[in-house]
Design a protein around this motif. Structure first.
Motif, PDB file in Angstrom:
ATOM      1  N   LYS A 195       0.804  -1.220   0.000  1.00 45.80           N
ATOM      2  CA  LYS A 195       0.000   0.000   0.000  1.00 45.80           C
ATOM      3  C   LYS A 195       0.837   1.270   0.000  1.00 45.80           C
ATOM      4  N   TYR A 196       2.161   1.121   0.009  1.00 38.28           N
ATOM      5  CA  TYR A 196       3.022   2.309   0.013  1.00 38.28           C
ATOM      6  C   TYR A 196       4.298   2.004  -0.766  1.00 38.28           C
TER       7      TYR A 196
ATOM      8  N   ASP B 114      -4.687  11.628  -6.365  1.00 38.64           N
ATOM      9  CA  ASP B 114      -4.850  12.817  -5.534  1.00 38.64           C
ATOM     10  C   ASP B 114      -3.515  13.060  -4.843  1.00 38.64           C
TER      11      ASP B 114
ATOM     12  N   ASN C 214       0.826   6.399  -1.990  1.00 32.26           N
ATOM     13  CA  ASN C 214       0.047   5.751  -0.940  1.00 32.26           C
ATOM     14  C   ASN C 214      -1.333   5.373  -1.467  1.00 32.26           C
ATOM     15  N   LYS C 215      -1.809   4.214  -1.061  1.00 26.20           N
ATOM     16  CA  LYS C 215      -3.167   3.799  -1.414  1.00 26.20           C
ATOM     17  C   LYS C 215      -4.109   4.108  -0.260  1.00 26.20           C
ATOM     18  N   ARG C 216      -5.167   4.885  -0.565  1.00 24.16           N
ATOM     19  CA  ARG C 216      -6.143   5.235   0.457  1.00 24.16           C
ATOM     20  C   ARG C 216      -7.268   4.211   0.557  1.00 24.16           C
ATOM     21  N   GLY C 217      -7.611   3.592  -0.561  1.00 23.82           N
ATOM     22  CA  GLY C 217      -8.698   2.626  -0.528  1.00 23.82           C
ATOM     23  C   GLY C 217      -9.210   2.325  -1.914  1.00 23.82           C
TER      24      GLY C 217
ATOM     25  N   GLU D 131      -8.004   4.713  -5.035  1.00 19.93           N
ATOM     26  CA  GLU D 131      -7.638   6.080  -4.687  1.00 19.93           C
ATOM     27  C   GLU D 131      -6.168   6.112  -4.260  1.00 19.93           C
TER      28      GLU D 131
ATOM     29  N   ASP E 100      -2.707   8.519  -3.421  1.00 16.52           N
ATOM     30  CA  ASP E 100      -2.092   9.801  -3.091  1.00 16.52           C
ATOM     31  C   ASP E 100      -0.654   9.820  -3.586  1.00 16.52           C
TER      32      ASP E 100
ATOM     33  N   LEU F 107      -1.503  13.383   3.882  1.00 16.11           N
ATOM     34  CA  LEU F 107      -2.058  12.111   3.444  1.00 16.11           C
ATOM     35  C   LEU F 107      -3.556  12.033   3.657  1.00 16.11           C
ATOM     36  N   ALA F 108      -4.136  13.071   4.258  1.00 11.98           N
ATOM     37  CA  ALA F 108      -5.586  13.076   4.451  1.00 11.98           C
ATOM     38  C   ALA F 108      -6.285  13.250   3.124  1.00 11.98           C
ATOM     39  N   ALA F 109      -7.477  12.674   3.032  1.00 12.52           N
ATOM     40  CA  ALA F 109      -8.221  12.768   1.780  1.00 12.52           C
ATOM     41  C   ALA F 109      -8.621  14.197   1.509  1.00 12.52           C
TER      42      ALA F 109
END
Length: 562
Positions: free
Chosen positions: A57-58, A144, A157-160, A505, A507, A516-518
Motif C-alpha cells: 500500500k506504500y 490525488d 500511498n493507497k487510500r482505498g 484512490e 495519493d 495524506l488526508a483525503a
C-alpha cells in the motif's frame, strides 16, 4: 579582393556549421530528455500499479526529471462514466501527472501513459483495462495528493478502493457503455479498438477545449425468450391483452393485465408475467447496416439483394436483403428444402390479398425475417404447415395487424419495454397499420382484427387485441424452439457477460509530506510542479454530453507500445 572573399566564405561556412551543430546537439539533448521522461513515467506507472492492485500500500520512487522549466500537474483532467443499460453505475473524475515541454505533454492518467503533441495523442504505455472472453475488468487508479508535488522523491500511498460495480457483475444481454472524456481521448480510442473492434468504439470530438470523449459499447442483444405461449404481451405494466372472442385463445400471458374488453367475462391467462425479454432494435439495425454494405460490395456475395415482389420466389438457401420493404398482392414462395433462408428487410411487410408460402418444409430448415418496419396482412395466406418454419423478428416499435380473412402460420418476435402506441380509457392512439377509419386497433401494438382471421403460432410483442370472430391457436410444434438473432462477428460490439470496475484512490506526495488526508472529494484539484512553477491550471471535470461523431478526427493516433 579574392582573399577577402575567401575569408568571408570560410567564416560564413564556419558559422553555418556551428549553428547546424548546435541545433543537432540541442535536438539530441531533447530526444534524450524525452526518452528519459517517458522511461520515468513508465516507472511511475509500474509503481502506482503495484500500490493500487497489489498487496503493498506504500512505495516511494525517485521521479527523475531534471528539467526545471517543465510544469507538472495533477488535477481533474477527465472523467470515466460507466453505464449498464439505461443506468449510470458510476462517474469517476480522474487526475493526471503531466510533464510539459515545448507544447508537448507526457501524462499518466487512469493507469496509462499518453503523449499529446497538440495535433495527436498516442499511447506510450497501456492502461490496465482487459477485455477477454466476454469479461471486462477496468481498475481505475485515481490520483490525488499534495497541491504541489516537486520532482524528486515521491511517496505513493493507497487510500482505498471503491467498486463501481459489484465483483463480476453479471451483465449478459445488457449493453455496457464506457464514456472516457480526456485530452488523450484518441489514444484511449486506439487502445480500445485493439481490445474490442471498430464497431464498439466511437469518438466525439465536439466537447469544447482540448478534450474529447471516447464511447465504448460492449454487449450483444440476446433473444432470451421462447415460443411457449400463443400470445405473450410485453410493455411493462401496460403490456395488456384484450380479448373479444367468445372463447379464450390458447395459452396467453401478459406483463400487464388480461381481460375481456367486450363483455367483461373472465379470460384464462397469466397476468403480471415477468418477461425480462431484450429488445432487438440494435441487433436488427446492425443487421440491416451490414447487409446494405455487403450488397454494395461487388467482391462480397454472401448476401444477395432481392425484392420479393419484383424478383419473385426465393428458391435457394442463403441470406437476402430488401432495402425498401414490400407490398405483396400476388403469390410468392420461399423454398427451404436445401437450407435456411434469412431475409433482412429495411421497411414494412404488407400482404394485401397475396400469399407468401414457405415450401420444402419436410426438413427442419426455417425462414427467418428481420425487419425494421411493421407487418400488415389483409386477407391472403402466409406461412407453412407448421409455425416453426416461419419466424419474423421486429423492433420494439413494430406494429402488426391481421384483418378480414387473413391466415397466418408462424411466429412474431418483437418484445418491448413499453408500448409503441398510447392507450387510455375508451380509446387510444391510432394504429397506422390498421385500415383507414377503423378504430378496433387504436392503442394496440398487435391487433388480430376484424373478419375471420386465423392465427396459428405465437406472438411475442406489445399490447395485443384479439377481436371478435378471430381465431388464435398455439402451435405445439413450437415447444423447444428458441428465437435466434444469427449474429455475425463484426456486425455488433463484442459480447459481455461479466463486468468488474473498481476505483483505487492513490495519493502522490512530496517526500516527507504529511498531507495524506483525503482532499475534498475524489479527483480534487492538485498539481505537480517544478520548483520554479508559480501556478497550476484547473480543468473543468464536468462530463459533456456525448453525441455521435462520424466526422474525420483532427488528431492522428499512433500506438507506441503495447
Amino acid at each position: 579582393m579574392a582573399v577577402v572573399l575567401m575569408i568571408g566564405l570560410v567564416a560564413a561556412a564556419s558559422v553555418s556549421l556551428f549553428v547546424v551543430g548546435a541545433a543537432t546537439i540541442d535536438q539530441s539533448q531533447n530526444n534524450a530528455q524525452e526518452t528519459q521522461v517517458e522511461n520515468t513515467f513508465r516507472e511511475f506507472n509500474k509503481d502506482v500499479s503495484s500500490v493500487a492492485f497489489g498487496r503493498q500500500k506504500y512505495r516511494s520512487m525517485n521521479f527523475d526529471v531534471q528539467d526545471q522549466t517543465a510544469a507538472f500537474r495533477q488535477e481533474d483532467t477527465g472523467t470515466i462514466r460507466v453505464e449498464v443499460g439505461d443506468n449510470t453505475t458510476k462517474t469517476v473524475s480522474i487526475g493526471a501527472l503531466v510533464y510539459e515541454n515545448n507544447g508537448e505533454t507526457i501524462a499518466y492518467q487512469a493507469g496509462g501513459v499518453w503523449r499529446n503533441t497538440g495535433k495527436e495523442s498516442r499511447m506510450v504505455s497501456r492502461p490496465p483495462v482487459e477485455y477477454q472472453n466476454g469479461s471486462l475488468t477496468f481498475p481505475i487508479p485515481a490520483l490525488d495528493g499534495d497541491e504541489q508535488v516537486r520532482p524528486g522523491e515521491l511517496n505513493i500511498n493507497k487510500r482505498g478502493t471503491n467498486s463501481s460495480s459489484s465483483n463480476n457483475s453479471f451483465v449478459k444481454g445488457e449493453l455496457v457503455t464506457l464514456h472516457i472524456t480526456s485530452e488523450y481521448y484518441m489514444g484511449w480510442a486506439e487502445y480500445f479498438r485493439t481490445q474490442t473492434n471498430d464497431v464498439a468504439v466511437s469518438v466525439d470530438h465536439s466537447p469544447p477545449g482540448d478534450k474529447g470523449t471516447v464511447k465504448v459499447k460492449l454487449g450483444q442483444p440476446v433473444a432470451n425468450g421462447d415460443f411457449q405461449k400463443g400470445v405473450m404481451a410485453t410493455g411493462g405494466e401496460d403490456g395488456d391483452i384484450c380479448v373479444k372472442n367468445k372463447e379464450s385463445p390458447d395459452s396467453i400471458a401478459a406483463s400487464g393485465e388480461v381481460y375481456d374488453c367486450k363483455n367483461g367475462n373472465d379470460v384464462d391467462g397469466e397476468e403480471n408475467a415477468e418477461s425480462d425479454l431484450y429488445e432487438l432494435d440494435t441487433a436488427i439495425e446492425r443487421k440491416v447496416k451490414n447487409a446494405s454494405e455487403v450488397v454494395d460490395d461487388d467482391s462480397d456475395d454472401s448476401i444477395s439483394e432481392h425484392d420479393i415482389v419484383d424478383d419473385g420466389d426465393i428458391t435457394t438457401a442463403g441470406t437476402y436483403f430488401d432495402s425498401n420493404g414490400f407490398k405483396l398482392s400476388s403469390e410468392r414462395e420461399i423454398d427451404v428444402s436445401d437450407g435456411n433462408v434469412t431475409l433482412i428487410i429495411d421497411g414494412n411487410m404488407s400482404i394485401d390479398g397475396g400469399s407468401l408460402d414457405v415450401i420444402g418444409t419436410n426438413t427442419e430448415n426455417v425462414v427467418r425475417i428481420y425487419t425494421t418496419g411493421n407487418y400488415s396482412q389483409n386477407n391472403g395466406e402466409v406461412g407453412a404447415g407448421s409455425a416453426k418454419h416461419l419466424q419474423i423478428y421486429g423492433t420494439s416499435e413494430m406494429l402488426a395487424v391481421w384483418q378480414n380473412s387473413a391466415t397466418f402460420t408462424g411466429t412474431i418476435y418483437a418484445p418491448r419495454n413499453e408500448p409503441a402506441l398510447e392507450r387510455w380509457d375508451g380509446g387510444g392512439e391510432a394504429n397506422p397499420v390498421a385500415p383507414t377509419g377503423s378504430s378496433n386497433c387504436n392503442g394496440w401494438d398487435m391487433c388480430i382484427s376484424t373478419g375471420s382471421t386465423e392465427f396459428k403460432g405465437a406472438i411475442v410483442g406489445g399490447p395485443t387485441a384479439m377481436q371478435q370472430g378471430t381465431t388464435v391457436t398455439y402451435d405445439n410444434e413450437l415447444a423447444g424452439v428458441k428465437p435466434t438473432l444469427e449474429l455475425e462477428d463484426g456486425v455488433l460490439p463484442p459480447p459481455i457477460t461479466f463486468l468488474k470496475v473498481a476505483v483505487h484512490e492513490i495519493d502522490v506526495n512530496n517526500s516527507g509530506s504529511n498531507s495524506l488526508a483525503a482532499p475534498t472529494g475524489l479527483g480534487a484539484s492538485s498539481s505537480v510542479v517544478s520548483p520554479q512553477s508559480a501556478s497550476a491550471t484547473t480543468f473543468d471535470a464536468e462530463s459533456p454530453s456525448v453525441a455521435r461523431a462520424e466526422a474525420a478526427p483532427a488528431r492522428r493516433t499512433t500506438v507506441l507500445d503495447r
